[in-house]
Write a protein that holds these residues in place. Sequence first.
Motif, PDB file in Angstrom:
ATOM      1  N   LYS A 276       0.881  -1.221   0.005  1.00  0.00           N
ATOM      2  CA  LYS A 276       0.174   0.088   0.091  1.00  0.00           C
ATOM      3  C   LYS A 276       0.946   1.397  -0.120  1.00  0.00           C
ATOM      4  CE  LYS A 276      -3.867  -2.066   2.347  1.00  0.00           C
ATOM      5  NZ  LYS A 276      -4.833  -2.103   3.702  1.00  0.00           N
ATOM      6  N   ASN A 298      -2.573  -3.765  -7.347  1.00  0.00           N
ATOM      7  CA  ASN A 298      -3.841  -2.975  -6.931  1.00  0.00           C
ATOM      8  C   ASN A 298      -4.130  -2.686  -5.679  1.00  0.00           C
ATOM      9  OD1 ASN A 298      -4.678  -4.027  -9.793  1.00  0.00           O
ATOM     10  ND2 ASN A 298      -4.768  -6.130  -9.139  1.00  0.00           N
ATOM     11  N   GLN A 299      -3.562  -3.049  -4.642  1.00  0.00           N
ATOM     12  CA  GLN A 299      -3.947  -2.468  -3.293  1.00  0.00           C
ATOM     13  C   GLN A 299      -3.056  -1.134  -2.861  1.00  0.00           C
ATOM     14  OE1 GLN A 299      -6.272  -3.815  -1.676  1.00  0.00           O
ATOM     15  NE2 GLN A 299      -6.595  -5.315  -3.295  1.00  0.00           N
ATOM     16  N   GLN A 301      -1.541   2.147  -1.968  1.00  0.00           N
ATOM     17  CA  GLN A 301      -2.296   3.413  -1.587  1.00  0.00           C
ATOM     18  C   GLN A 301      -1.492   4.578  -1.374  1.00  0.00           C
ATOM     19  OE1 GLN A 301      -3.992   2.952   2.285  1.00  0.00           O
ATOM     20  NE2 GLN A 301      -5.782   1.504   1.615  1.00  0.00           N
ATOM     21  N   SER A 323      -6.924   0.738  -7.066  1.00  0.00           N
ATOM     22  CA  SER A 323      -7.169   1.222  -5.724  1.00  0.00           C
ATOM     23  C   SER A 323      -6.196   2.192  -5.031  1.00  0.00           C
ATOM     24  CB  SER A 323      -6.899  -0.171  -4.812  1.00  0.00           C
ATOM     25  OG  SER A 323      -7.691  -1.210  -5.154  1.00  0.00           O
ATOM     26  N   ASN A 347      -9.877   5.964  -6.888  1.00  0.00           N
ATOM     27  CA  ASN A 347      -9.858   6.113  -5.662  1.00  0.00           C
ATOM     28  C   ASN A 347      -8.522   7.227  -5.180  1.00  0.00           C
ATOM     29  OD1 ASN A 347     -11.811   4.107  -4.470  1.00  0.00           O
ATOM     30  ND2 ASN A 347     -10.474   2.802  -5.558  1.00  0.00           N
TER      31      ASN A 347
END
Length: 895
Positions: A276, A298-299, A301, A323, A347
């Motif tokens: 992330k 995909n995760q 952050q 994501s 996001n």
Amino acid sequence: MGQANGIGQAMEMGVAEKVSKVVAVESPLLAFAMGIAMCFGIESEDCCEWLGVFCNNLTGHVKELHLGLLSSRPDVHAPHAEWDVEWDVYIRSKLGGKSQQKHLSFLELSNNDFGGLAIPEFIGSMKSLIYLNLSWANFQGAIPHNLGNLSKLHYLDLGHNSLFEDKTLQWVSGLSSLQYLDLSHADLGKATDWLQITNKLPLLAELHLSGCYLYNDPSPISVNYTSLAVLDLSANKLSLVPTWIFSLRSLVSIDLTLNGVEGVIPNGFQNMSSLKFLDLSWNSFSSSSTLNWLSNLNQLQFLGLRSVGLQGNFSSAIGNLSSLTHLDLSGNLLEIIVPKYLESLCNLRELDLSNNGIVHEVSEIIESLSRCSLDRLESLNMGFNKLSGHLPDKLGQFKNLAYLSLSGNFISGPIPFSIGKLSSLKFLDVLNNRLNATLPQSLGQLGNLEHLDVCNNMLEGHISEMHFSNLTRLRFFRASNNMLTFKPNPSWIPPFHCESIELRNWHLGPQFPQWLQFQKNLSRLDISHAEISVVIPTWFWNISTQLEYLNLSHNQLIGEISYLPMKRTVDLSSNLFIGPLPLPISYLRFLFLSKNLFSGSLSNFLCNSSTKLEALTILDIESNLLSGEIPNCWENWQMLQVLNLGNYNLTGKIPRSLGSMRSIRSLNLRNDNLFGEVPSTLQHLVEVIILDLSENQLTGSISAWIGDKLLNLVVLNLRSNNFQAYIPDQICAINSLQVLDLVYNNISGVIPKCFSNLSAMATKTLYQYVGNFAWELDRINLIPLAALLVMKGREDAYSNTLGLVTIIDLSVNSLTGEIPKELGSLMGLRSLNLSGNFLTGKIPENIGSMEVLESLDLSMNRFHGEIPSSFSNLNFLNHFNLSYNNLTGQIPLST
């Protein structure tokens, strides 16, 4: 008794008084040790009511000590060595082996100042500790290995001290319960087993080893770190991304910033689907395919790739990171992005593309972002690129946008009216663009706006009260260097209370802005070049007491000023102020009063015992109507680094006390009526960079001590005086000398051959001796050294470019002999003027090797022979005069 704040809080409930019953102490650290001893029952004291102390409600035993506090600094009188002895002796005698320690589970001492003490050994015997935080506490020395006895410890933070580990981290292997370990800024360069040891901690979730002098292990290592989620290896000496990282599939955060990692970003990141937070900033990654490996994250952050040497295009992999909430690619070499790859970042909350070379239409990027992240984007920074085009109306639809920076681009057109719909906006910066038209009135609807910067654009037109109608939270208003006009109703009361207002080059006059009297929080004000032509109102001096920076220069302000209450910087230059020089407060640092009509004597200002300007660094009062002699009272001006007393009717001799200003870097006594010899006390000004005594009536010879003592000189200007004798060879020892101006004197003798030793003029490399010397007037502006120089027959002021100028001007003297061929080795010289002397012989052939010469004047001498053919190499020459000599032959062909 002085004490650190965190420790002091724990003692303020009577600890100090209780300690004093045992022994008189001056050191707060010893008192603290005694306090701990008392808390453990050694002196049978009850301290469960003390601030920061927590006890077991049933047994009464101390279980937690919370004694950390931000920015704590003790005021101690005992030397560090004494503290160390006191601390160690007392702790060993009072705490060693005592049973009460076993109940303590929590010890927090961070952000105190322990004055360079070693971490006390007794902490390693507190075997019930679960939490231990000694970070930012100014501990020094070796890490005590008995900390490895704390087998119950879950949290250990020794970071940001001055610690080192000689051989091994083996002691860490005993911390079997450890979940958090921070040894940041401890020198672990010799502890090469750090990876193997920390890998054996089964519960470790966070590992912070920033700035620990870690290098790549040359041998392949297999690790599993079964619980590790956060890994910080920033600011180390890693040249490659460690391959073992890619086996840690549970990692959520990786920080490898500031390591100097080279090559392409490894493909191993592709399989780290839990990641992330990733920061690879300030490395040397390269390759246009750098971002392909991102497609499976995909995760993710947070992504930080600042200054990693990225080149080329955005990869389509960016578009797969659906994501992603934080994307930072700032400080790279990106030139082209494909906006469509931003369209699926639904996001995205923060996007930073600043400090690249992106050449694109800004509207296309904003339009792409609006297709998916319109409702989520909170921060957008695309400053310092090469973005062009107009800002689209779509910009106003990012309802959660709080931070917007587009500074340092080529964006043109108006600021869209829709900007007023950004109800969450707190920070708006469009500094240094090409925006035109006027500011939209809708800006006045941004009720959350705190920072507005539209400086250095081409905005024009009239500003009304409506532009500020709802800006109740505005704190920083910067709009200098536009063509805007603001003349509100005299009774207008602004809704904001700013800390900084900068309206340089606005049309505010002729009246003084009345609305400023309501700015009670103002610390910085710039309304220079504003066409104001009245007396400063009395109310202004009441609000100016909190000002740290004031610039009213280049107006037509009139009247007298008796007192300057500003705290740091005052610039009133280029106005019409009259009367005696105003007296500033004692801690003013920078004072500019030049080009006014101040009159009278300097003595009251400089020598008044009530005027103790101990912090004054710059004093610029040239070009006024002051008269009399320069006072001889400079002994108390030890902090002064720039003194400008030029262009006066000052008379008399240069006072000897000027030599007591040992910090002076620039001394300007230009164009006064000074006479006599230069006092030998000036040889003590060993830090001086610019010495300008030109256009006076000074006599005597040029002192040899100039070359012996003033070895930091960059500019020596003695032109238009009555100096006699010869040029001393000692001048040749000044390696930093870039400007030597001796024109219009009575100097005789020959040109020294040792001029070839003036190394700042002997290389084509552009020297920057002066450019590195500047004073920070505030957090924004730097004022460098400046000098008034003659080059190509024209007198100009040089400031930022002064470090690029190289001049020798010996014209209009009585020099004899030939031009020494050694002069031809000054390959970095840009201007050479030897005209108006009695020089003879031929012009040396090797003058043609001075290839960066822009101006050459050898006129009005007695040269004979031909012009050297090498002159055709002088491709930068644009001012050339050989007239009034006895030259023959052809003029060489040249470009």
